[in-house]
Design a protein around this motif. Sequence first.
Motif, mmCIF file in Angstrom:
data_model
loop_
_atom_site.group_PDB
_atom_site.id
_atom_site.type_symbol
_atom_site.label_atom_id
_atom_site.label_comp_id
_atom_site.label_asym_id
_atom_site.label_seq_id
_atom_site.Cartn_x
_atom_site.Cartn_y
_atom_site.Cartn_z
ATOM 1 N N HIS A 241 -10.142 3.974 1.015
ATOM 2 C CA HIS A 241 -9.659 4.774 2.139
ATOM 3 C C HIS A 241 -9.033 6.061 1.598
ATOM 4 C CE1 HIS A 241 -7.266 5.965 5.626
ATOM 5 N NE2 HIS A 241 -8.111 5.245 6.333
ATOM 6 N N VAL B 294 -5.163 6.290 0.853
ATOM 7 C CA VAL B 294 -4.490 5.328 -0.017
ATOM 8 C C VAL B 294 -4.456 5.821 -1.458
ATOM 9 C CG1 VAL B 294 -4.620 2.980 -0.954
ATOM 10 C CG2 VAL B 294 -5.059 3.384 1.473
ATOM 11 N N VAL C 111 -6.307 -0.887 9.367
ATOM 12 C CA VAL C 111 -5.602 -2.169 9.369
ATOM 13 C C VAL C 111 -5.980 -2.990 10.600
ATOM 14 C CG1 VAL C 111 -3.305 -3.213 9.605
ATOM 15 C CG2 VAL C 111 -3.693 -1.419 7.908
ATOM 16 N N VAL D 204 -2.377 0.431 -4.575
ATOM 17 C CA VAL D 204 -2.309 -0.886 -3.950
ATOM 18 C C VAL D 204 -1.792 -1.868 -4.982
ATOM 19 C CG1 VAL D 204 -3.711 -2.775 -3.031
ATOM 20 C CG2 VAL D 204 -4.175 -0.438 -2.311
ATOM 21 N N VAL E 131 0.852 -1.191 0.000
ATOM 22 C CA VAL E 131 0.000 0.000 0.000
ATOM 23 C C VAL E 131 0.886 1.238 0.000
ATOM 24 C CG1 VAL E 131 -1.765 1.286 1.256
ATOM 25 C CG2 VAL E 131 -1.803 -1.225 1.265
ATOM 26 N N LEU F 76 -9.476 -1.025 1.013
ATOM 27 C CA LEU F 76 -8.188 -0.326 0.967
ATOM 28 C C LEU F 76 -8.203 0.864 0.015
ATOM 29 C CD1 LEU F 76 -5.806 -3.426 1.066
ATOM 30 C CD2 LEU F 76 -6.395 -1.877 2.949
#
Length: 151
Positions: free
Chosen positions: A128, A131, A87, A134, A70, A125
Amino acid sequence: MLDSTDTRLLAALQANAHLTAQELGEMLNLSPSQAGRRRQRLETEGYITGYAARLDPARLGLAVQGFVQVQLATHGPEQSKAFARLVRSRPEITSAWTMTGEADYLLRVYCTNLGALNTLIHDVLLSHPSVARVQSQIVMDQLKQDAPLPT
């Protein structure tokens, strides 16, 4: 300070945390009470942080193991804290590390199937706000199981 008996005791407990003081004493050439006191001291001093059972992911229906890198869009204390909270809240993320290099984090994940991994990556993920990117790798086979720490 650890002596050679302490390191042998730690190695024995990593191999089998169910060893009794009697069994440890026999292995280490100590009395059961001496072995028990050493174990207790190593626990108190933080060398032993806990005991856990190792479970078989396949038997639990966790067919996909993967590693997810990430990269955050912005770096700051609030973004890092927010991502760390995410997480910690996800049971399929079994361990996480902050990294040097291109990726900021490396996550180890276990999912029931590829669809569940896809959902984790895209709906959790990537959605978010911290972020940016990924990248995932799916484990084909694990050549060495999680091993005890060298003592």
